[in-house]
Design a protein around this motif. Structure first.
Motif, PDB file in Angstrom:
ATOM      1  N   ALA A   1     -27.844  58.265  10.469  1.00 43.29           N
ATOM      2  CA  ALA A   1     -27.294  57.621   9.273  1.00 43.29           C
ATOM      3  C   ALA A   1     -26.115  58.410   8.709  1.00 43.29           C
ATOM      4  N   CYS A   2     -26.234  59.725   8.667  1.00 44.24           N
ATOM      5  CA  CYS A   2     -25.155  60.540   8.117  1.00 44.24           C
ATOM      6  C   CYS A   2     -23.917  60.513   9.016  1.00 44.24           C
ATOM      7  N   ALA A   3     -24.121  60.509  10.325  1.00 45.09           N
ATOM      8  CA  ALA A   3     -22.980  60.454  11.242  1.00 45.09           C
ATOM      9  C   ALA A   3     -22.207  59.154  11.061  1.00 45.09           C
ATOM     10  N   GLU A   4     -22.915  58.053  10.858  1.00 49.06           N
ATOM     11  CA  GLU A   4     -22.249  56.772  10.624  1.00 49.06           C
ATOM     12  C   GLU A   4     -21.483  56.774   9.308  1.00 49.06           C
ATOM     13  N   ALA A   5     -21.983  57.509   8.328  1.00 49.62           N
ATOM     14  CA  ALA A   5     -21.363  57.548   7.002  1.00 49.62           C
ATOM     15  C   ALA A   5     -20.229  58.559   6.902  1.00 49.62           C
ATOM     16  N   ALA A   6     -20.077  59.414   7.911  1.00 46.17           N
ATOM     17  CA  ALA A   6     -19.059  60.470   7.875  1.00 46.17           C
ATOM     18  C   ALA A   6     -17.705  59.901   8.297  1.00 46.17           C
ATOM     19  N   VAL A   7     -17.101  59.133   7.402  1.00 52.15           N
ATOM     20  CA  VAL A   7     -15.825  58.464   7.670  1.00 52.15           C
ATOM     21  C   VAL A   7     -14.772  58.998   6.709  1.00 52.15           C
ATOM     22  N   PRO A   8     -13.488  58.848   7.049  1.00 51.33           N
ATOM     23  CA  PRO A   8     -12.445  59.284   6.118  1.00 51.33           C
ATOM     24  C   PRO A   8     -12.626  58.637   4.748  1.00 51.33           C
ATOM     25  N   GLY A   9     -12.523  59.451   3.709  1.00 50.82           N
ATOM     26  CA  GLY A   9     -12.695  58.969   2.345  1.00 50.82           C
ATOM     27  C   GLY A   9     -14.072  59.207   1.775  1.00 50.82           C
ATOM     28  N   ALA A  10     -15.062  59.437   2.634  1.00 50.46           N
ATOM     29  CA  ALA A  10     -16.412  59.738   2.152  1.00 50.46           C
ATOM     30  C   ALA A  10     -16.450  61.173   1.633  1.00 50.46           C
ATOM     31  N   THR A  11     -17.273  61.405   0.642  1.00 51.61           N
ATOM     32  CA  THR A  11     -17.494  62.774   0.169  1.00 51.61           C
ATOM     33  C   THR A  11     -18.755  63.327   0.823  1.00 51.61           C
ATOM     34  N   THR A  12     -18.876  64.635   0.803  1.00 53.78           N
ATOM     35  CA  THR A  12     -20.089  65.224   1.368  1.00 53.78           C
ATOM     36  C   THR A  12     -21.309  64.873   0.517  1.00 53.78           C
ATOM     37  N   LYS A  13     -21.101  64.594  -0.767  1.00 52.87           N
ATOM     38  CA  LYS A  13     -22.208  64.128  -1.612  1.00 52.87           C
ATOM     39  C   LYS A  13     -22.671  62.743  -1.176  1.00 52.87           C
ATOM     40  N   ASP A  14     -21.737  61.896  -0.723  1.00 55.61           N
ATOM     41  CA  ASP A  14     -22.124  60.587  -0.188  1.00 55.61           C
ATOM     42  C   ASP A  14     -23.099  60.759   0.978  1.00 55.61           C
ATOM     43  N   LEU A  15     -22.817  61.716   1.853  1.00 58.52           N
ATOM     44  CA  LEU A  15     -23.701  61.959   2.999  1.00 58.52           C
ATOM     45  C   LEU A  15     -25.059  62.443   2.531  1.00 58.52           C
TER      46      LEU A  15
END
Length: 281
Positions: A26-40
């Motif tokens: 799930a975190c790898a899918e969310a690790a996109v440009p513009g995401a924050t590390t808090k989002d992960l």
């Protein structure tokens, strides 16, 4: 003392390990440009809740996140926050853990954000991950802990040098025992230290042992420093780094990679090692 697990306890650790694997997906899918590390971190928290598991990082020694998010020159223990925004070309280590019925799982992956990564970064991650599997393949009954260290270091040293000139095997951090706690004896170096070849530093590998094996490499120095937040670890020379980790149990029928979806079967087969049967079927 090294904690020895029963088959039933290893089965619980396998449950925790599969939660960690789900967190990584799930975190790898969310690790996109513009995401924050808090989002992960919030993605990881959602996965934990969905599985009825507890985080083992949150509150550990006061750590404020569910996962560690270590970007570029940060090796380990990066704190998730709103200020760190991922950009295309970044790499990030996502170190995640979970507790199921008191038993722990712990693993890390390196993720490439967006596009535009230099070939040497892909090779850095590949060498780090493959050195992990070389170490796992050396986790055999009757052997000694140092043989895992030797396998990790040996794999790295056999690889062609990067354009930067060398891979730095991080000196101050390494693997560890895992089970009823996240960090337990023994401490596992990713290189051979001849001062640690005897006694409790180099125990015999026996059935029921569980280790978190986690090589960390940089494109430069093996030396690091801790930032003022007292958690974030960076390379001294600013070189980028990669971190890969799995929790592994040694059973009567060989190693079981608790945090790999397939229990490690596919990768261990490449090393001529048969993974133990999955206790969860």
């Amino acid at each position: 003392m090294v904690e020895i697990k029963t088959p039933e306890q290893i089965a619980k650790m396998r449950e925790a390990g599969l939660v960690v694997a789900a967190m990584h997906r799930a975190c790898a899918e969310a690790a996109v440009p513009g995401a924050t590390t808090k989002d992960l971190d919030e993605v990881a928290a959602k996965v934990l809740a969905e599985h009825g598991a507890k985080p083992n990082f949150l509150g550990y020694g006061g750590f404020p996140g569910n996962i560690c998010t270590s970007v570029n020159q940060v090796v380990v223990h990066g704190i998730p926050d709103r200020e760190t925004v991922l950009s295309s070309g970044d790499i990030i280590s996502i170190d995640a853990g979970a507790i199921v019925d008191g038993w722990h799982g712990d693993a890390a992956i390196t993720v490439f954000v967006g596009e535009g990564h230099a070939p040497e970064l892909h090779e850095l991650s590949r060498v780090t991950e493959e050195s992990l599997w070389a170490g796992i393949a050396a986790f055999r009954r009757g052997s000694r802990l140092v043989e895992i260290s030797r396998a990790v270091e040996g794999y790295v040293k056999r690889q062609p040098r990067p354009a930067s000139g060398k891979y730095g095997i991080i000196e101050d951090y390494g693997g560890h025992g895992i089970g009823s706690q996240m960090h337990m004896d023994p401490h596992l170096l990713n290189y051979v230290d001849r001062r640690r070849l005897v006694g409790r530093h180099n125990p015999k590998l026996v059935t029921g042992m569980c280790l978190a094996i986690e090589p960390m490499l940089s494109l430069g120095t093996p030396r690091t420093h801790v930032l003022e937040d007292e958690w974030t670890v960076e390379t001294d020379d600013g070189s980028w780094s990669s971190h890969w980790e799995h929790s592994v149990a040694l059973t009567e029928r060989g190693p079981l990679v608790l945090t790999a979806v397939d229990g490690g079967r596919a990768k261990l087969a490449e090393y001529g090692v048969t993974a133990a049967p999955d206790p969860l079927g």
